[in-house]
Design a protein around this motif. Structure first.
Motif, PDB file in Angstrom:
ATOM      1  N   LYS A   1       1.076  -1.235  -0.110  1.00  0.00           N
ATOM      2  CA  LYS A   1      -0.067  -0.112  -0.336  1.00  0.00           C
ATOM      3  C   LYS A   1       0.732   1.203   0.187  1.00  0.00           C
TER       4      LYS A   1
ATOM      5  N   GLU B   1       1.994   0.194   4.104  1.00  0.00           N
ATOM      6  CA  GLU B   1       2.102  -1.189   4.541  1.00  0.00           C
ATOM      7  C   GLU B   1       3.014  -2.029   3.038  1.00  0.00           C
TER       8      GLU B   1
ATOM      9  N   ASP C   1       4.952  -2.626   7.938  1.00  0.00           N
ATOM     10  CA  ASP C   1       2.862  -2.619   8.906  1.00  0.00           C
ATOM     11  C   ASP C   1       2.962  -1.111   9.501  1.00  0.00           C
ATOM     12  N   LYS C   2       1.058  -1.266   9.804  1.00  0.00           N
ATOM     13  CA  LYS C   2       0.691  -0.457  10.384  1.00  0.00           C
ATOM     14  C   LYS C   2      -0.420  -0.744  12.005  1.00  0.00           C
TER      15      LYS C   2
ATOM     16  N   PHE D   1      -2.292  -0.546  15.725  1.00  0.00           N
ATOM     17  CA  PHE D   1      -2.885   0.393  16.748  1.00  0.00           C
ATOM     18  C   PHE D   1      -2.568  -0.072  17.896  1.00  0.00           C
TER      19      PHE D   1
ATOM     20  N   GLY E   1      -4.469   1.520  21.168  1.00  0.00           N
ATOM     21  CA  GLY E   1      -5.168   2.424  22.823  1.00  0.00           C
ATOM     22  C   GLY E   1      -7.032   2.301  22.351  1.00  0.00           C
ATOM     23  N   VAL E   2      -7.269   2.818  23.252  1.00  0.00           N
ATOM     24  CA  VAL E   2      -8.466   3.443  23.073  1.00  0.00           C
ATOM     25  C   VAL E   2      -9.173   4.469  23.391  1.00  0.00           C
ATOM     26  N   THR E   3      -8.717   5.841  23.618  1.00  0.00           N
ATOM     27  CA  THR E   3      -9.719   6.769  23.273  1.00  0.00           C
ATOM     28  C   THR E   3      -9.170   8.230  22.054  1.00  0.00           C
ATOM     29  N   GLU E   4     -10.080   9.122  22.233  1.00  0.00           N
ATOM     30  CA  GLU E   4      -9.960   9.482  21.354  1.00  0.00           C
ATOM     31  C   GLU E   4      -9.741  10.878  21.107  1.00  0.00           C
TER      32      GLU E   4
ATOM     33  N   GLU F   1      -2.659  11.312  14.063  1.00  0.00           N
ATOM     34  CA  GLU F   1      -3.151   9.711  13.805  1.00  0.00           C
ATOM     35  C   GLU F   1      -2.850   9.431  11.826  1.00  0.00           C
ATOM     36  N   GLU F   2      -2.550  10.148  11.603  1.00  0.00           N
ATOM     37  CA  GLU F   2      -1.984   9.525  10.518  1.00  0.00           C
ATOM     38  C   GLU F   2      -0.774   8.914  10.519  1.00  0.00           C
TER      39      GLU F   2
ATOM     40  N   GLU G   1     -14.955  18.950  11.724  1.00  0.00           N
ATOM     41  CA  GLU G   1     -15.023  18.207  10.460  1.00  0.00           C
ATOM     42  C   GLU G   1     -16.458  17.444  10.183  1.00  0.00           C
TER      43      GLU G   1
ATOM     44  N   GLU H   1     -18.323  15.643   7.004  1.00  0.00           N
ATOM     45  CA  GLU H   1     -17.934  14.950   5.900  1.00  0.00           C
ATOM     46  C   GLU H   1     -19.091  14.066   4.852  1.00  0.00           C
TER      47      GLU H   1
ATOM     48  N   PHE I   1     -15.967  10.576  -1.385  1.00  0.00           N
ATOM     49  CA  PHE I   1     -15.949  11.602  -0.444  1.00  0.00           C
ATOM     50  C   PHE I   1     -15.577  12.383   0.121  1.00  0.00           C
TER      51      PHE I   1
ATOM     52  N   MET J   1      -7.141   9.684   7.695  1.00  0.00           N
ATOM     53  CA  MET J   1      -8.695   9.880   7.777  1.00  0.00           C
ATOM     54  C   MET J   1     -10.199   9.989   8.772  1.00  0.00           C
ATOM     55  N   PRO J   2     -10.874  10.321   8.517  1.00  0.00           N
ATOM     56  CA  PRO J   2     -11.698  10.471   9.844  1.00  0.00           C
ATOM     57  C   PRO J   2     -11.953   9.477   9.914  1.00  0.00           C
TER      58      PRO J   2
ATOM     59  N   ARG K   1     -15.606   6.591  10.564  1.00  0.00           N
ATOM     60  CA  ARG K   1     -16.851   6.800  10.622  1.00  0.00           C
ATOM     61  C   ARG K   1     -17.212   5.805  11.909  1.00  0.00           C
TER      62      ARG K   1
ATOM     63  N   ASP L   1     -15.737   3.386  -0.069  1.00  0.00           N
ATOM     64  CA  ASP L   1     -14.798   4.483   0.953  1.00  0.00           C
ATOM     65  C   ASP L   1     -14.789   3.581   2.766  1.00  0.00           C
TER      66      ASP L   1
ATOM     67  N   VAL M   1      -7.149   3.451   9.921  1.00  0.00           N
ATOM     68  CA  VAL M   1      -6.168   3.879  11.360  1.00  0.00           C
ATOM     69  C   VAL M   1      -5.873   2.272  12.469  1.00  0.00           C
ATOM     70  N   LYS M   2      -6.783   1.465  11.060  1.00  0.00           N
ATOM     71  CA  LYS M   2      -5.443  -0.515  11.563  1.00  0.00           C
ATOM     72  C   LYS M   2      -6.325  -0.020  13.481  1.00  0.00           C
ATOM     73  N   ARG M   3      -7.157   0.569  13.607  1.00  0.00           N
ATOM     74  CA  ARG M   3      -8.176   0.474  14.810  1.00  0.00           C
ATOM     75  C   ARG M   3      -8.956  -0.602  14.380  1.00  0.00           C
ATOM     76  N   VAL M   4      -8.849  -1.173  16.094  1.00  0.00           N
ATOM     77  CA  VAL M   4     -10.309  -2.166  16.623  1.00  0.00           C
ATOM     78  C   VAL M   4     -10.845  -1.226  17.585  1.00  0.00           C
ATOM     79  N   LYS M   5     -12.286  -1.605  17.549  1.00  0.00           N
ATOM     80  CA  LYS M   5     -12.993  -0.706  18.293  1.00  0.00           C
ATOM     81  C   LYS M   5     -14.360  -1.365  18.930  1.00  0.00           C
TER      82      LYS M   5
END
Lengths: 401, 276
Positions: free
Chosen positions: A76, A95, A112-113, A115, A117-120, A140-141, A357, A359, A367, B1-2, B4, B99, B124-128
């Motif tokens: 990627k 990736e 690879d990437k 992540f 964590g849990v918070t926003e 976040e990028e 934001e 969208e 998008f 990317m935000p 969703r 998307d 973001v490769k995130r599991v929520k």
């Protein structure tokens, strides 16, 4: 353009991995092209900074799964071309990995990437990948990270080990880039604590499990800290610059989420030892969603979080005693419309940040996202002071294919 | 990317809804309307037991009152949990819209408690871990609510047999049991549903959904039934019409596979990232 050696290496790897695959490959190609316009509310206080900017980004993903989806390759690449900032014009291999699942084991090798964590609001415990800071100042990028990963799902939980043989430097905007620090970061003078510099082999371990409503993670990291110290220096012309210094760190972290009805409770924290000093950072808060408000399909979500650093206000961390409040509106329509508005308050300096934001999808393949970030009341002592004249609006129109 | 957000309960099992034997063996039902209604649901459920695991692809066409359409595509995997006190496990991976390509939703269903649910955000490769109380919310902007997909475990409803009558088209030559079912789980958007169950194969042909004000909201027609493995019936065409807004969604299933060897490992949060 930077990181070209990474691209070349990854391409060679991809060719190798493809050749190694036993079955004829069914390659799935997906991606997007995304033009972007940025408008800054105020003139920059650095000469060469302009009120508006245009750029275009693209990311393409090549995926192939075989062996009943137990083996796969993902490549990627990502690239951005920016009108103003040579540093923001960059390419990165997000990736380029070969992965294999055998029973309850999974192995990955390549870029690879990951992540954690849990918070926003902030992502404190997320440590494996470096931030691609020219892409977004919210962290976040991420840049692709070379790694060998082994993971196993057992009765006692999921255990994952990471070997990280090559370090990625954080990207920083150039002199003309915005938003940016008023004193530019000079990454030609980058310093490392380790003599091995970016070839220091880092190591991480993570345990994760779910206990009823609780999702729990514990992590350990040892190696080059992704977050640099920025030291004052001079460039070849005698102009002041900031020089990134990457120290060696040992870090133990935890992240916990409880999910109870429409409530989410979140906590992240770590203990870290670096340059013979130890410190703690933590963040936590709640998220609550009102589903189907006013008998419509709309949902309204509320996020409230707090961030803490035991060193108090310090130049290394702009979020040492900060509160975040955000509101998310999703009408659940066919266009996937979403609006997120948030505010940050530094409880020490009263500095304020606002973000919005919005969208939605147009047709099946477009998008569109509109983002605004505004800074107000930022005192000179706050690490974010540099951004106080960089409030901006940003429009992105992505075409997916 | 935000990021969703998509949340709610999507147990794509359609599990207990769909099944049938080869011959129309007579089924003995009690006389009491409530016991009879439950017995009909139990018979439907019995005929779908033992499928083990399944994979299928889903295609949705959303149409608004002006005739404008949009498309959704996803792949679905289901693991049957034989214990009647446990709901089935499902994993859905989205292909379209593009998307949300690669976004995945993992559901460990429960009977009356909220399901355990995780979402994977590939950008973001995130599991929520997400809240699953949003039963009545629209799924992907469609006329299907999350609860319309969740596996129809028997104890999720109270039942009352109303009458027998001719089945709806295209099987109007057959007889259907007409049963009222009342959701017992919290956060349902419905006061009741009325289901037409074919007496020859005990498969549902039509469901009417009544909103919180007890007014008719939506009608679901299930057609194009196919028999899989000689045992398991699946409706391949589900057409949901919203009688209030004039919007509709046609959902079609294809490429059903059974007994593909899926295990609990394929329904872990780790597996979300490799679901293809």
């Amino acid at each position: 353009m930077r990181s070209t050696h990474m691209l070349a290496g990854a391409a060679a790897f991809a060719a190798l991995a493809t050749a190694a695959a036993a079955d004829p490959l069914d390659i799935r190609v997906r991606g997007y092209v995304e033009p972007e316009l940025q408008a800054f509310i105020e003139s920059g206080n650095v000469s060469g900074q302009r009120r508006w900017n245009a750029s275009v980004a693209t990311e393409v993903s090549f995926e192939s799964f075989w062996d009943n989806s137990n083996q796969w390759i993902v490549v990627k690449p990502f690239a951005r071309l920016d009108l103003r900032d040579g540093n923001r014009s960059h390419a990165d291999m997000r990736e380029a990995k070969y992965a294999r699942a055998i029973d309850n084991w999974e192995f990955r090798i390549g870029i690879d990437k990951v992540f954690w964590g849990v918070t926003e609001a902030v992502h404190l415990v997320d440590i494996i990948n470096q931030s691609d800071f020219v892409e977004s100042i919210d962290g976040e990028e991420k840049l692709g990270q070379p790694m060998v990963m082994v993971s196993t799902v057992q009765e006692f939980g999921t255990l994952t080990g990471y070997l990280l043989p090559f370090f990625r430097e954080r990207t920083f905007p150039g002199r003309k880039g915005r938003p940016a620090f008023d004193i530019p970061v000079d990454d030609k003078q980058t310093l490392y604590e380790s003599g091995a510099e970016e070839r220091h082999v880092d190591f991480a371990l993570r345990y994760a499990n779910t206990f009823d409503i609780w999702d729990v993670g514990v992590g350990y990291f040892q190696g080059t800290n992704r977050n640099p110290l920025l030291l004052p220096g001079l460039d070849g012309g005698g102009n002041p610059v900031l020089v990134p210094f990457y120290a060696q760190a040992r870090r133990v972290s935890t992240d916990v989420q409880a999910t109870s009805g429409a409530w989410l409770y979140k906590f992240e924290g770590f203990w870290q030892e670096q340059l013979n000093a130890q410190h703690l950072q933590a963040t936590g808060g709640i998220e609550y969603t009102f589903y189907g408000i006013f008998d419509t399909p709309s949902d309204v979500g509320l996020v409230a979080e707090y961030v803490w650093d035991d060193r108090g206000a310090n130049p290394q961390n702009p979020f040492a005693n900060d509160a975040f409040l955000a509101l998310r509106w999703t009408p659940n329509d066919a266009a996937s419309t979403a609006v997120l508005a948030g505010t940050t308050v530094d409880l020490d300096t009263q500095a304020l940040g606002f973000s919005i934001e919005a969208e939605r999808r147009f047709g099946d393949d477009f998008f569109v996202s509109l983002e605004g970030r505004f800074f107000a009341n930022v005192p000179r002592t706050d690490p974010l002071f540099s951004y106080s004249d960089d409030s901006f609006l940003q429009l992105r129109i992505a075409r997916y294919f | 990317m935000p990021i969703r957000i998509l949340s709610g309960s999507v147990g794509f099992a359609l599990a207990a809804m769909l099944a049938l034997p080869l011959s129309a063996e007579p089924v003995s039902l009690p006389d009491d309307p409530e016991a009879k209604g439950r017995a009909i649901a139990e018979e439907t459920d019995r005929r779908n037991k033992g499928f083990g695991d399944s994979r299928a692809s889903m295609h949705m066409i959303l149409e608004n009152a002006y005739g404008e359409t949009s498309t959704r595509e996803l792949r679905s995997m289901t693991l049957e949990k034989p214990n009647p006190n446990e709901g089935d496990w499902t994993l859905n991976v989205f292909d379209k819209p593009r998307d949300v390509d690669g976004t995945a939703l993992l559901t460990h269903a429960r009977i009356l408690d909220p399901d355990d649910q995780w979402m994977y955000l590939p950008a973001v490769k995130r599991v929520k871990r997400i809240s699953s109380v949003n039963k009545s919310g629209p799924f992907m902007g469609s006329e299907f609510a999350f609860e319309d997909f969740s596996s129809t475990e028997i104890d999720k409803y109270g039942y009352k047999w109303l009458r027998d009558e001719a089945c709806p088209e295209p099987v109007a030559d057959r007889t259907c049991h007409v049963t009222e079912r009342t959701p017992l789980y919290e956060h349902s958007g419905y006061t009741r549903q009325i289901a037409w169950t074919d007496t020859t194969d005990y498969q549902p042909r039509k469901i009417e959904y009544y909103d919180r004000k007890d007014e008719l909201l939506k009608t679901l027609s299930m057609t194009d039934y196919n028999l899989h493995q000689g045992k398991f019936w699946r409706a391949h065409d589900l057409y949901m019409q919203n009688v209030v807004t004039g919007k509709s969604t046609r959902l079609t299933w294809e490429s059903f596979e059974f007994g593909t060897g899926l295990t609990q490992n394929d329904f872990s949060t780790n597996a979300l990232q490799r679901a293809r």
